[in-house]
Write an enzyme that holds these catalytic residues in place. Structure first.
Site, PDB file in Angstrom:
ATOM      1  N   LYS A 234       4.763   5.070   9.836  1.00 16.93           N
ATOM      2  CA  LYS A 234       5.788   5.853   9.126  1.00 16.93           C
ATOM      3  C   LYS A 234       6.867   6.476  10.026  1.00 16.93           C
ATOM      4  CE  LYS A 234       3.895   6.324   4.590  1.00 16.93           C
ATOM      5  NZ  LYS A 234       2.480   6.090   4.276  1.00 16.93           N
TER       6      LYS A 234
ATOM      7  N   ASP B 223      -6.598   8.062  10.478  1.00 16.29           N
ATOM      8  CA  ASP B 223      -5.371   7.444   9.982  1.00 16.29           C
ATOM      9  C   ASP B 223      -4.295   8.533   9.898  1.00 16.29           C
ATOM     10  OD1 ASP B 223      -3.302   6.358   8.562  1.00 16.29           O
ATOM     11  OD2 ASP B 223      -4.524   5.517   6.957  1.00 16.29           O
TER      12      ASP B 223
ATOM     13  N   TYR C  81      -6.223   7.424   1.148  1.00 18.08           N
ATOM     14  CA  TYR C  81      -5.283   6.303   1.012  1.00 18.08           C
ATOM     15  C   TYR C  81      -5.063   5.698   2.395  1.00 18.08           C
ATOM     16  CZ  TYR C  81      -1.275   3.364   0.296  1.00 18.08           C
ATOM     17  OH  TYR C  81      -0.447   2.270   0.278  1.00 18.08           O
TER      18      TYR C  81
ATOM     19  N   TYR D  81       5.146  -0.841  -6.500  1.00 14.49           N
ATOM     20  CA  TYR D  81       4.477  -0.523  -7.776  1.00 14.49           C
ATOM     21  C   TYR D  81       5.459  -0.588  -8.938  1.00 14.49           C
ATOM     22  CZ  TYR D  81       0.489   0.642  -4.955  1.00 14.49           C
ATOM     23  OH  TYR D  81      -0.556   0.547  -4.089  1.00 14.49           O
TER      24      TYR D  81
HETATM   25  C1  LIG Z   1       1.651   4.883   4.116  1.00 15.49           C
HETATM   26  C2  LIG Z   1       0.259   4.908   4.615  1.00 15.49           C
HETATM   27  C3  LIG Z   1      -0.401   3.732   4.999  1.00 15.49           C
HETATM   28  C4  LIG Z   1       0.204   2.361   4.831  1.00 15.49           C
HETATM   29  O1  LIG Z   1       1.367   2.195   5.561  1.00 15.49           O
HETATM   30  P1  LIG Z   1       2.424   1.034   5.142  1.00 15.49           P
HETATM   31  O2  LIG Z   1       3.457   1.090   6.211  1.00 15.49           O
HETATM   32  O3  LIG Z   1       2.930   1.419   3.790  1.00 15.49           O
HETATM   33  O4  LIG Z   1       1.668  -0.247   5.114  1.00 15.49           O
HETATM   34  C5  LIG Z   1      -1.678   3.854   5.499  1.00 15.49           C
HETATM   35  N1  LIG Z   1      -2.272   5.053   5.631  1.00 15.49           N
HETATM   36  C6  LIG Z   1      -1.662   6.203   5.288  1.00 15.49           C
HETATM   37  C7  LIG Z   1      -2.356   7.504   5.487  1.00 15.49           C
HETATM   38  C8  LIG Z   1      -0.375   6.176   4.762  1.00 15.49           C
HETATM   39  O5  LIG Z   1       0.219   7.308   4.380  1.00 15.49           O
END
Ligand SMILES: *Cc1c(COP(=O)(O)O)cnc(C)c1O
Length: 429
Positions: free
Chosen positions: A279, A250, A149, A21
């Site tokens: 992550k 997620d 997100y 960004y």
């Molecule tokens: C960071 C994140 C993503 C995306 O992961 P990237 O490795 O940045 O592509 C998807 N979902 C959640 C909840 C996240 O925190």
């Protein structure tokens, strides 16, 4: 060894390099980093910062953990990468076995990928391919909640918050999904059935076209740093069962202990049909992610028309990343993280409490090793970012949120230093 001066790095960076960004016309240049160790980031000019971000949720063991380094060295001597089509190897199969053991019950099959966004893309594709395989061609939508997100690629962007996300700008190219109100019942509050009324009503109207509900369990991360009630998540699971809709959790941000449970789903005692992790999977060493699904979903996909799941990244199952992920999960399984996270929670609650009294602060909230100061107004990054660096900490706010997710190994003194700096900077805004 470094060949460039900090000024040379900055100059080249500003000429050629995109950052997350970022803008090439912004007055705020990134700070060149020389090295990282434990909870410290050393800038190229020699200044040391205490890290509050764990490189966006990922460096849970701090930087340069000896066991992770050793795993990387050992694996690179044997095999850094080999294609995963038609071949397999120990680092990948042991990692998948560990993930299945750690994950909520029933998630038996693992698809390894390169990044969080891809893991979510894979989850979405699994849900749609499962529906197609079941003969449900009309199921071409997802239901999600606002303030979510799920990534920056096109399929994932279409599930991000329609206001904070990029829906307006990309209106004509994004898939149109169904958005319910964000969970209104916050963590610690008493759940009541009316809190889920909007989801129920949208399911009632649209269930025939919905393949899956996708959400972040308990903690909505980049879409607002909101913590919501486990009972809300329990009801989501029940409604998915009632309407025969898949549940995608997620846990890319929340997974691996961050909220005080290994996975945030455990707060509600539920299992999703599909789970995304990323992550912290490699303890912040390199990019790796995974999508887990149940036998039912896997069988459904494989019995369908295509006969196979239609996805296969070039670097799928990268042995080097899998070896480091194995070491990171081994360190977690030594079992120190629950006490570490509990101590961080106490330290954050105590350290951030003085911010509550500030007129510019709307809310202060803590869950596990996540501490958030929500302001009334968005911060001005070109002013605020250098203020944190001046105070000797690395904190990267976004919008109205000044938040930290420190490495689990941070000690009491460093944590107090970090929270003091946060309160001090916020008090000057
Ligand atoms: C960071 C994140 C993503 C995306 O992961 P990237 O490795 O940045 O592509 C998807 N979902 C959640 C909840 C996240 O925190």
């Amino acid at each position: 060894m470094a060949q460039l001066t900090p000024e040379q790095i900055s100059n080249l960076d500003q000429q050629h390099v995109w950052h997350p960004y970022s803008s090439f016309t912004s007055p705020l240049a990134p700070f060149p980093v020389a090295s990282t160790s434990g909870v410290r980031i050393t800038l190229a000019d020699g200044r040391e910062l205490i890290d509050g971000m764990a490189s966006w949720w990922s460096a849970v063991h701090g930087y340069g953990h000896p066991k992770l380094k050793q795993a990387a060295h050992d694996q690179i001597e044997t095999m850094s990468h080999v294609m995963f089509g038609g071949l397999t190897h120990e680092p990948a199969v042991t990692l998948c076995e560990k993930l299945v053991k750690l994950a909520p019950q029933g998630l038996n099959k693992v698809f390894i990928s390169d990044s969080g966004s891809v893991a979510v893309e894979v989850a979405i594709k699994m849900a749609f391919q499962y529906s197609l395989s079941q003969g449900n061609k009309q199921k071409n939508k997802l239901l999600t909640v606002k303030n979510g997100y799920h990534g920056d690629t096109f399929a994932t962007m279409a599930t991000c918050d329609p206001v904070n996300g990029m829906h307006h700008m990309f209106e004509n190219v994004l898939s149109k999904h169904i958005f319910a109100q964000a969970p209104q019942c916050l963590f610690g509050e008493q759940f009541e059935e009316h809190h889920i009324a909007d989801v129920k009503q949208k399911l009632e109207t649209h269930h025939a076209s919905i393949a899956a509900i996708i959400l972040e369990p308990i903690v909505q991360g980049a879409g607002g740093m909101r913590f919501y009630s486990p009972d809300y998540l329990k009801r989501i699971r029940e409604l998915c069962d009632e309407y025969k809709i898949l549940l995608i959790a997620d846990e890319i941000a929340t997974g691996f202990g961050r909220t005080g449970k290994m996975f945030a789903c455990e707060h509600a005692g539920i299992s999703p049909d599909i789970l995304c992790v990323g992550k912290a999977l490699t303890g912040g060493f390199m990019s790796l992610a995974a999508t887990l699904c149940t036998d039912k979903v896997a069988k459904g996909i494989c019995e369908g028309e295509a006969g196979v799941f239609m996805h296969g990244p070039t670097f799928m199952g990268n042995p080097l990343a899998c070896a480091v992920a194995n070491a990171s999960l081994d360190v977690l399984m030594e079992g120190h993280w629950p006490a570490q996270v509990a101590k961080i929670q106490t330290g954050l609650e105590k350290g951030l409490a003085p911010a509550r009294a500030l007129s510019q602060v709307k809310d202060v909230r803590v869950l596990g090793a996540i501490g958030v100061i929500e302001l009334h107004e968005p911060v001005h990054m070109p002013t605020v970012q250098p203020m944190f660096v001046e105070e000797g900490v690395w904190v990267r706010p976004f919008g109205k949120l000044v938040y930290v997710l420190p490495p689990f190994i941070i000690n009491e003194d460093d944590l107090a230093f970090l929270t003091n700096a946060m309160v001090k900077v916020v008090s000057k805004l």
